[in-house]
Design a protein around this motif. Structure first.
Motif, PDB file in Angstrom:
ATOM      1  N   ARG A   1      42.662  46.001  46.278  1.00  0.00           N
ATOM      2  CA  ARG A   1      44.038  46.245  47.211  1.00  0.00           C
ATOM      3  C   ARG A   1      43.939  47.627  47.441  1.00  0.00           C
ATOM      4  NH1 ARG A   1      47.985  42.857  48.471  1.00  0.00           N
ATOM      5  NH2 ARG A   1      47.747  40.717  47.942  1.00  0.00           N
ATOM      6  N   GLY A   2      43.404  48.445  46.454  1.00  0.00           N
ATOM      7  CA  GLY A   2      43.571  50.078  46.655  1.00  0.00           C
ATOM      8  C   GLY A   2      42.613  50.597  47.625  1.00  0.00           C
ATOM      9  N   GLU A   3      41.792  49.819  48.239  1.00  0.00           N
ATOM     10  CA  GLU A   3      40.888  50.261  49.353  1.00  0.00           C
ATOM     11  C   GLU A   3      41.174  49.756  50.681  1.00  0.00           C
ATOM     12  OE1 GLU A   3      36.839  48.711  48.519  1.00  0.00           O
ATOM     13  OE2 GLU A   3      36.893  49.503  46.416  1.00  0.00           O
TER      14      GLU A   3
ATOM     15  N   ASP B   1      53.471  41.708  33.011  1.00  0.00           N
ATOM     16  CA  ASP B   1      53.456  42.955  33.851  1.00  0.00           C
ATOM     17  C   ASP B   1      54.437  43.020  34.994  1.00  0.00           C
ATOM     18  OD1 ASP B   1      52.684  45.646  34.919  1.00  0.00           O
ATOM     19  OD2 ASP B   1      51.020  44.792  36.024  1.00  0.00           O
ATOM     20  N   LEU B   2      55.607  42.910  34.512  1.00  0.00           N
ATOM     21  CA  LEU B   2      56.621  42.977  35.498  1.00  0.00           C
ATOM     22  C   LEU B   2      56.777  44.149  36.305  1.00  0.00           C
ATOM     23  CD1 LEU B   2      58.868  40.920  36.724  1.00  0.00           C
ATOM     24  CD2 LEU B   2      60.403  41.774  34.959  1.00  0.00           C
ATOM     25  N   ALA B   3      56.679  45.238  35.652  1.00  0.00           N
ATOM     26  CA  ALA B   3      56.805  46.639  36.384  1.00  0.00           C
ATOM     27  C   ALA B   3      55.543  46.660  37.235  1.00  0.00           C
ATOM     28  CB  ALA B   3      56.768  47.836  35.301  1.00  0.00           C
ATOM     29  N   GLY B   4      54.378  46.342  36.940  1.00  0.00           N
ATOM     30  CA  GLY B   4      53.402  46.520  37.900  1.00  0.00           C
ATOM     31  C   GLY B   4      52.846  45.291  38.751  1.00  0.00           C
ATOM     32  N   PHE B   5      53.912  44.338  38.733  1.00  0.00           N
ATOM     33  CA  PHE B   5      53.732  43.044  39.793  1.00  0.00           C
ATOM     34  C   PHE B   5      52.506  42.541  39.447  1.00  0.00           C
ATOM     35  CE2 PHE B   5      53.460  40.926  43.925  1.00  0.00           C
ATOM     36  CZ  PHE B   5      54.601  40.087  43.973  1.00  0.00           C
ATOM     37  N   GLY B   6      51.784  42.430  38.002  1.00  0.00           N
ATOM     38  CA  GLY B   6      50.715  41.821  37.641  1.00  0.00           C
ATOM     39  C   GLY B   6      49.713  42.329  38.268  1.00  0.00           C
ATOM     40  N   ARG B   7      49.636  43.382  38.768  1.00  0.00           N
ATOM     41  CA  ARG B   7      48.385  43.943  39.341  1.00  0.00           C
ATOM     42  C   ARG B   7      47.549  45.083  38.641  1.00  0.00           C
ATOM     43  NH1 ARG B   7      50.668  43.292  45.631  1.00  0.00           N
ATOM     44  NH2 ARG B   7      50.050  41.202  45.572  1.00  0.00           N
ATOM     45  N   ARG B   8      47.909  45.093  37.509  1.00  0.00           N
ATOM     46  CA  ARG B   8      47.346  46.004  36.494  1.00  0.00           C
ATOM     47  C   ARG B   8      46.618  45.215  35.351  1.00  0.00           C
ATOM     48  NH1 ARG B   8      52.581  49.953  34.873  1.00  0.00           N
ATOM     49  NH2 ARG B   8      53.154  47.963  34.288  1.00  0.00           N
ATOM     50  N   SER B   9      45.220  45.593  35.316  1.00  0.00           N
ATOM     51  CA  SER B   9      44.203  44.942  34.550  1.00  0.00           C
ATOM     52  C   SER B   9      44.752  45.234  33.080  1.00  0.00           C
ATOM     53  CB  SER B   9      42.922  45.178  34.665  1.00  0.00           C
ATOM     54  OG  SER B   9      42.237  44.495  33.663  1.00  0.00           O
ATOM     55  N   MET B  10      44.849  44.330  31.932  1.00  0.00           N
ATOM     56  CA  MET B  10      45.184  44.644  30.700  1.00  0.00           C
ATOM     57  C   MET B  10      44.180  44.017  29.574  1.00  0.00           C
ATOM     58  SD  MET B  10      49.416  44.011  30.718  1.00  0.00           S
ATOM     59  CE  MET B  10      50.137  45.250  31.896  1.00  0.00           C
ATOM     60  N   ASP B  11      44.178  44.518  28.661  1.00  0.00           N
ATOM     61  CA  ASP B  11      43.146  43.804  27.489  1.00  0.00           C
ATOM     62  C   ASP B  11      44.059  43.229  26.386  1.00  0.00           C
ATOM     63  OD1 ASP B  11      40.630  45.032  28.632  1.00  0.00           O
ATOM     64  OD2 ASP B  11      41.400  46.894  27.893  1.00  0.00           O
TER      65      ASP B  11
ATOM     66  N   ALA C   1      40.262  40.487  52.626  1.00  0.00           N
ATOM     67  CA  ALA C   1      38.835  41.077  52.970  1.00  0.00           C
ATOM     68  C   ALA C   1      38.043  40.558  51.930  1.00  0.00           C
ATOM     69  CB  ALA C   1      38.787  42.516  53.381  1.00  0.00           C
ATOM     70  N   TYR C   2      36.703  40.093  52.109  1.00  0.00           N
ATOM     71  CA  TYR C   2      35.791  40.120  50.998  1.00  0.00           C
ATOM     72  C   TYR C   2      34.592  40.927  50.922  1.00  0.00           C
ATOM     73  CZ  TYR C   2      37.556  35.084  50.670  1.00  0.00           C
ATOM     74  OH  TYR C   2      38.304  34.137  50.228  1.00  0.00           O
ATOM     75  N   THR C   3      33.958  41.303  49.825  1.00  0.00           N
ATOM     76  CA  THR C   3      32.894  42.164  49.631  1.00  0.00           C
ATOM     77  C   THR C   3      31.781  41.303  49.918  1.00  0.00           C
ATOM     78  OG1 THR C   3      32.809  41.374  47.407  1.00  0.00           O
ATOM     79  CG2 THR C   3      34.002  43.223  47.790  1.00  0.00           C
ATOM     80  N   PRO C   4      30.444  41.974  50.163  1.00  0.00           N
ATOM     81  CA  PRO C   4      29.431  41.072  50.492  1.00  0.00           C
ATOM     82  C   PRO C   4      29.063  40.182  49.423  1.00  0.00           C
ATOM     83  CG  PRO C   4      29.119  43.482  50.954  1.00  0.00           C
ATOM     84  CD  PRO C   4      30.241  43.377  50.314  1.00  0.00           C
ATOM     85  N   GLU C   5      29.499  40.426  48.009  1.00  0.00           N
ATOM     86  CA  GLU C   5      29.325  39.522  46.922  1.00  0.00           C
ATOM     87  C   GLU C   5      30.182  38.215  46.771  1.00  0.00           C
ATOM     88  OE1 GLU C   5      29.917  42.788  46.539  1.00  0.00           O
ATOM     89  OE2 GLU C   5      27.600  43.331  46.660  1.00  0.00           O
ATOM     90  N   GLY C   6      31.146  38.103  47.740  1.00  0.00           N
ATOM     91  CA  GLY C   6      32.179  37.033  47.841  1.00  0.00           C
ATOM     92  C   GLY C   6      33.235  37.404  46.980  1.00  0.00           C
ATOM     93  N   THR C   7      33.723  38.518  46.449  1.00  0.00           N
ATOM     94  CA  THR C   7      34.783  38.783  45.638  1.00  0.00           C
ATOM     95  C   THR C   7      35.781  39.464  46.645  1.00  0.00           C
ATOM     96  OG1 THR C   7      33.821  40.909  44.839  1.00  0.00           O
ATOM     97  CG2 THR C   7      33.328  38.956  43.475  1.00  0.00           C
TER      98      THR C   7
END
Length: 253
Positions: free
Chosen positions: A182-184, A66-76, A172-178
């Motif tokens: 980045r969109g938030e 995913d060169l165009a998306g800098f590897g930040r788009r999830s793919m199946d 930043a981390y969520t309460p679940e530790g993940t």
């Protein structure tokens, strides 16, 4: 003791993003882009040469194609295809690491692939299968970096690969530790004092064996230096994580 890692080689052709030379004077492990989300042969070669000169451990930062998306788009991606692509990226980086007198010492997924392997057993298993394919029969176990509690680290451990938990000083981390997506708002920490405080707290609580600082963050090199200085002043030894093996070698670094 804590390892400091950063994402490096994230450019393409005339376009550059990371200050590789400056960061390599601070970190102990370099996650080198392998051409799928960023990086090209010339950049990979140069970063490996600089890392070898500074005795910085070289890691393959593997990604979705995913060169165009800098590897930040999830793919199946089908598992067999993903495993082959992981092995391909590791092998490409290994050529330049060897030419520089070093070796690939670990593997870390990038971006969407990293986050996907936290909870997707199929994609996590495919990454591990790709690492094993790159090493080959009888090859030394290659460590895998991932989020603590992730299915990726579970799969790596089950396959006999060293599973290295890492923490993020500038995310930043969520309460679940993940990681907060980045969109938030507030997903990436930019205030240097906040980054230093989080780094010290993560090390104090034993959140990981390696601490990541993103190379594409504005002022990343200076921020990394501040974090390293704060760790040293707090009595923390900054060293590459133990147990990292080299591709094709039985020796441990």
């Amino acid at each position: 003791m804590i390892d400091l890692n950063a994402d490096l080689g994230e450019g393409f052709g005339r376009w550059t993003l990371t200050d590789d030379e400056a960061l390599l004077s601070v970190v102990t492990s370099a996650n080198v882009a392998c051409g799928f989300h960023a990086g090209d042969p010339s950049i990979m070669r140069r970063v490996c040469e600089l890392a070898a000169e500074r005795n910085v451990r070289i890691g393959a930062q593997v990604s979705y194609r995913d060169l165009a998306g800098f590897g930040r788009r999830s793919m199946d991606v089908p598992p067999d295809e993903l495993a082959a692509e992981i092995a391909y990226q590791i092998g490409a980086l290994e050529v330049f690491a060897r030419a520089a007198g070093s070796r690939v010492s670990y593997v870390k997924p990038h971006g969407a692939l990293y986050n996907r392997t936290v909870h997707d057993a199929g994609q996590a298993a495919a990454v591990v299968a790709g690492v094993r394919l790159a090493v080959g029969p009888g090859g030394a176990a290659l460590p895998v970096l991932g989020l603590p509690g992730s299915l990726l680290l579970d799969a790596a451990a089950e396959a006999g690969l060293p599973a290295v938990p890492e923490a993020f000083a500038d995310r930043a981390y969520t309460p679940e530790g993940t990681l907060v997506p980045r969109g938030e708002p507030g997903a990436v920490l930019h205030d240097p004092d906040a980054v230093v405080r989080q780094a010290l707290e993560l090390v104090r609580t034993g959140a990981g064996r390696s601490l990541c600082l993103h190379g594409d963050t504005p002022g990343a090199a200076g921020l990394a230096m501040r974090v390293r200085q704060a760790l040293v002043e707090a009595g923390v030894a900054v060293e590459a994580f133990a147990g990292a093996s080299r591709v094709g070698s039985e020796d441990s670094a």
